[in-house]
Design a protein around this motif. Structure first.
Motif: not given
Length: 209
Positions: A31-34, A39-40, A111-112
């Protein structure tokens, strides 16, 4: 302040966000940083919602099913102790229901944040039972406010840790994460045993009176 620190440390120990770092890294490596930040954020929001609902609504669930607070403490204590032993033995991810098949399935989903990160990796039965029992002993207006702030603080901490997960994994390494997880595991076992002992003492006192 003591109440805030106690609940924050207890939740941090049981949720063990540091132990989630390698799993998060594995699930978001492409995944990208964005996208990792998104997700975080949503993982932290989901954990906050689960914990705050458990804190306020959990007591009514107990009443509905006729479960005593001491029975909950014992059951929750056993779950918490079991999680602690899992941390010490290095089988934490397996105990949380995260295996290679689940990890592979998670990587295929868009989406996790809710599963498997928020549930069952972070907000599991141990943290939920801990909060339900905690509410029974601390339910004044000020205590509820402080407890809610502690739950919010742990959610913010989870966001910051997961957002920095890829950096933490590089800094700490596998051995560093394992060492921290085992130290936290010892604390988790102590918390679980304390819940069991408190419940047994209350049951004995109730029978003697």
């Amino acid at each position: 302040m003591d109440l805030f620190i106690y609940l924050f440390v207890a939740l941090f120990s049981v949720l063990n966000p540091i132990g989630t770092v390698p799993i998060f890294v594995g699930l978001t490596q492409n995944d990208t940083k964005k996208e990792r930040s998104r997700i975080s954020l949503w993982t932290a929001i989901n954990v906050f919602i689960i914990l705050i609902v458990s804190f306020f609504i959990g007591q009514y669930v107990l009443i509905f099913f006729g479960i005593s607070i001491d029975a909950l403490r014992i059951a929750g204590g056993i779950i918490i102790v079991n999680s602690g032993f899992s941390l010490l033995s290095g089988e934490f991810n397996k105990k949380r229901g995260i295996n290679k098949k689940a990890e592979s399935d998670a990587q295929k989903r868009n989406d996790i944040a809710l599963t498997p990160l928020a549930i069952p990796m972070l907000a599991g039965p141990g943290s939920i039972s801990l909060l339900i029992a905690f509410y029974q002993e601390h339910n004044s207006s000020m205590e509820i406010l402080i407890s809610s702030m502690a739950i919010l603080a742990i959610a913010v901490t989870i966001f910051l840790i997961l957002k920095s997960a890829h950096y933490l994994a590089k800094i700490l390494g596998v051995s560093g994460i394992v060492a921290i997880s085992r130290i936290v595991g010892f604390i988790v076992i102590a918390i679980g045993i304390q819940y069991i002992v408190s419940a047994i003492i209350n049951i004995i006192k109730g029978n003697l009176s």
